[in-house]
Design a protein around this motif. Structure first.
Motif, PDB file in Angstrom:
ATOM      1  N   GLN A   1      -8.157   4.778  -2.320  1.00 47.73           N
ATOM      2  CA  GLN A   1      -7.342   5.304  -2.084  1.00 47.73           C
ATOM      3  C   GLN A   1      -6.801   6.924  -2.291  1.00 47.73           C
ATOM      4  O   GLN A   1      -6.097   7.162  -1.363  1.00 47.73           O
ATOM      5  CB  GLN A   1      -5.842   4.844  -2.552  1.00 47.73           C
ATOM      6  N   SER A   2      -7.580   7.207  -2.898  1.00 49.69           N
ATOM      7  CA  SER A   2      -8.187   8.687  -3.157  1.00 49.69           C
ATOM      8  C   SER A   2      -8.629   9.560  -1.927  1.00 49.69           C
ATOM      9  O   SER A   2      -8.628  11.023  -1.576  1.00 49.69           O
ATOM     10  CB  SER A   2      -8.809   9.334  -4.147  1.00 49.69           C
ATOM     11  N   LYS A   3      -8.712   8.776  -0.963  1.00 47.88           N
ATOM     12  CA  LYS A   3      -9.713   9.364   0.595  1.00 47.88           C
ATOM     13  C   LYS A   3      -8.349   9.772   1.587  1.00 47.88           C
ATOM     14  O   LYS A   3      -8.615   9.120   2.764  1.00 47.88           O
ATOM     15  CB  LYS A   3     -10.549   8.539   1.022  1.00 47.88           C
ATOM     16  N   GLY A   4      -7.078   9.408   0.819  1.00 46.96           N
ATOM     17  CA  GLY A   4      -5.825   9.162   1.728  1.00 46.96           C
ATOM     18  C   GLY A   4      -5.177  10.586   2.913  1.00 46.96           C
ATOM     19  O   GLY A   4      -6.258  11.378   1.891  1.00 46.96           O
ATOM     20  N   LEU A   5      -5.096  10.596   3.713  1.00 50.14           N
ATOM     21  CA  LEU A   5      -4.361  11.666   4.172  1.00 50.14           C
ATOM     22  C   LEU A   5      -3.230  12.906   3.276  1.00 50.14           C
ATOM     23  O   LEU A   5      -4.239  13.831   3.808  1.00 50.14           O
ATOM     24  CB  LEU A   5      -3.666  11.512   5.178  1.00 50.14           C
ATOM     25  N   GLU A   6      -3.052  11.901   2.838  1.00 51.35           N
ATOM     26  CA  GLU A   6      -1.994  12.802   2.131  1.00 51.35           C
ATOM     27  C   GLU A   6      -3.179  14.213   0.300  1.00 51.35           C
ATOM     28  O   GLU A   6      -2.679  14.826   0.140  1.00 51.35           O
ATOM     29  CB  GLU A   6      -1.218  11.967   0.941  1.00 51.35           C
ATOM     30  N   ASN A   7      -4.318  13.747   0.535  1.00 49.26           N
ATOM     31  CA  ASN A   7      -4.865  14.639   0.060  1.00 49.26           C
ATOM     32  C   ASN A   7      -5.070  15.304   0.637  1.00 49.26           C
ATOM     33  O   ASN A   7      -6.210  17.171  -0.286  1.00 49.26           O
ATOM     34  CB  ASN A   7      -6.009  13.896  -0.617  1.00 49.26           C
TER      35      ASN A   7
ATOM     36  N   ASN B   1      -0.181   5.762   5.570  1.00 45.81           N
ATOM     37  CA  ASN B   1       0.936   5.302   4.395  1.00 45.81           C
ATOM     38  C   ASN B   1       0.329   4.127   3.645  1.00 45.81           C
ATOM     39  O   ASN B   1       0.137   3.265   3.889  1.00 45.81           O
ATOM     40  CB  ASN B   1       1.752   5.788   4.829  1.00 45.81           C
ATOM     41  N   GLU B   2       1.016   4.249   2.444  1.00 45.20           N
ATOM     42  CA  GLU B   2       1.203   3.384   1.607  1.00 45.20           C
ATOM     43  C   GLU B   2       1.451   2.211   1.884  1.00 45.20           C
ATOM     44  O   GLU B   2       0.841   0.810   1.991  1.00 45.20           O
ATOM     45  CB  GLU B   2       1.864   2.979   0.357  1.00 45.20           C
ATOM     46  N   GLU B   3       2.176   1.779   2.973  1.00 48.20           N
ATOM     47  CA  GLU B   3       3.068   0.656   4.250  1.00 48.20           C
ATOM     48  C   GLU B   3       1.658   0.292   5.570  1.00 48.20           C
ATOM     49  O   GLU B   3       1.196  -0.958   5.013  1.00 48.20           O
ATOM     50  CB  GLU B   3       4.104   1.240   4.767  1.00 48.20           C
ATOM     51  N   ALA B   4       1.077   1.463   5.518  1.00 46.94           N
ATOM     52  CA  ALA B   4      -0.065   0.967   6.395  1.00 46.94           C
ATOM     53  C   ALA B   4      -1.039   0.144   5.475  1.00 46.94           C
ATOM     54  O   ALA B   4      -1.849  -1.551   6.280  1.00 46.94           O
ATOM     55  CB  ALA B   4      -0.882   1.254   6.731  1.00 46.94           C
ATOM     56  N   ARG B   5      -1.473   0.453   3.987  1.00 49.35           N
ATOM     57  CA  ARG B   5      -2.343  -0.497   3.054  1.00 49.35           C
ATOM     58  C   ARG B   5      -1.898  -1.528   3.037  1.00 49.35           C
ATOM     59  O   ARG B   5      -2.680  -2.257   3.014  1.00 49.35           O
ATOM     60  CB  ARG B   5      -3.015   1.072   2.237  1.00 49.35           C
ATOM     61  N   GLN B   6      -0.541  -1.545   2.964  1.00 53.02           N
ATOM     62  CA  GLN B   6      -0.474  -2.407   1.777  1.00 53.02           C
ATOM     63  C   GLN B   6      -0.323  -4.340   3.514  1.00 53.02           C
ATOM     64  O   GLN B   6      -0.593  -4.842   2.328  1.00 53.02           O
ATOM     65  CB  GLN B   6       1.215  -2.504   1.527  1.00 53.02           C
ATOM     66  N   TYR B   7       0.524  -3.625   4.057  1.00 50.00           N
ATOM     67  CA  TYR B   7      -0.278  -4.665   5.382  1.00 50.00           C
ATOM     68  C   TYR B   7      -1.398  -5.009   5.732  1.00 50.00           C
ATOM     69  O   TYR B   7      -1.878  -6.136   5.472  1.00 50.00           O
ATOM     70  CB  TYR B   7       0.416  -3.911   6.868  1.00 50.00           C
ATOM     71  N   ILE B   8      -2.461  -3.980   5.628  1.00 56.26           N
ATOM     72  CA  ILE B   8      -3.977  -4.768   5.819  1.00 56.26           C
ATOM     73  C   ILE B   8      -4.085  -5.465   4.884  1.00 56.26           C
ATOM     74  O   ILE B   8      -4.948  -6.374   4.657  1.00 56.26           O
ATOM     75  CB  ILE B   8      -4.436  -3.537   5.753  1.00 56.26           C
ATOM     76  N   ILE B   9      -3.815  -5.112   3.334  1.00 55.95           N
ATOM     77  CA  ILE B   9      -4.224  -5.968   1.992  1.00 55.95           C
ATOM     78  C   ILE B   9      -3.022  -7.219   2.176  1.00 55.95           C
ATOM     79  O   ILE B   9      -3.857  -8.243   1.771  1.00 55.95           O
ATOM     80  CB  ILE B   9      -3.969  -5.783   0.623  1.00 55.95           C
ATOM     81  N   LYS B  10      -2.146  -7.160   2.842  1.00 60.09           N
ATOM     82  CA  LYS B  10      -1.006  -8.444   2.703  1.00 60.09           C
ATOM     83  C   LYS B  10      -1.779  -9.514   3.892  1.00 60.09           C
ATOM     84  O   LYS B  10      -2.246 -11.059   3.497  1.00 60.09           O
ATOM     85  CB  LYS B  10       0.266  -7.968   2.950  1.00 60.09           C
ATOM     86  N   ASN B  11      -2.222  -8.946   4.728  1.00 62.09           N
ATOM     87  CA  ASN B  11      -2.726  -9.613   5.585  1.00 62.09           C
ATOM     88  C   ASN B  11      -3.984 -10.883   5.848  1.00 62.09           C
ATOM     89  O   ASN B  11      -4.735 -10.506   6.698  1.00 62.09           O
ATOM     90  CB  ASN B  11      -2.587  -9.287   7.379  1.00 62.09           C
TER      91      ASN B  11
END
Length: 92
Positions: free
Chosen positions: A84-90, A62-72
């Protein structure tokens, strides 16, 4: 929908299997004191697979996981693999 989710989950599982095998190779190599980390193909392979794991988690998460990966600094947000268009929500 379920086929896509199943495929991505299977792919992530396979990546973790590869990561485990690469980890065993690095363990064996770690007992050679004169071989430096940056001159070691086993460690390079491990790092490469770990990056692929994080790319997959980025795509599935989800967005939280993506932001964690980028932030760190695990992955860069300008990496072309981080679409991000390849995310599970699609798959919903």
């Amino acid at each position: 929908m379920l086929i896509g989710v199943f495929y991505l989950t299977l792919t992530l599982k396979e990546l973790f299997k590869k990561l485990y095998a690469a980890d065993l190779e690095t363990y064996a190599r770690a007992h050679i004191p004169f071989l430096e980390y940056h001159h070691d193909s086993e460690n390079h392979k491990y790092d490469q697979i770990l990056t692929e794991v994080y790319q997959m988690i980025y795509q599935l998460g989800n967005e939280e996981a993506r932001q964690y990966i980028i932030k760190n600094g695990i992955l860069n947000d300008d990496d072309p693999h981080l679409d991000q268009s390849k995310g599970l929500e699609n798959f919903k």
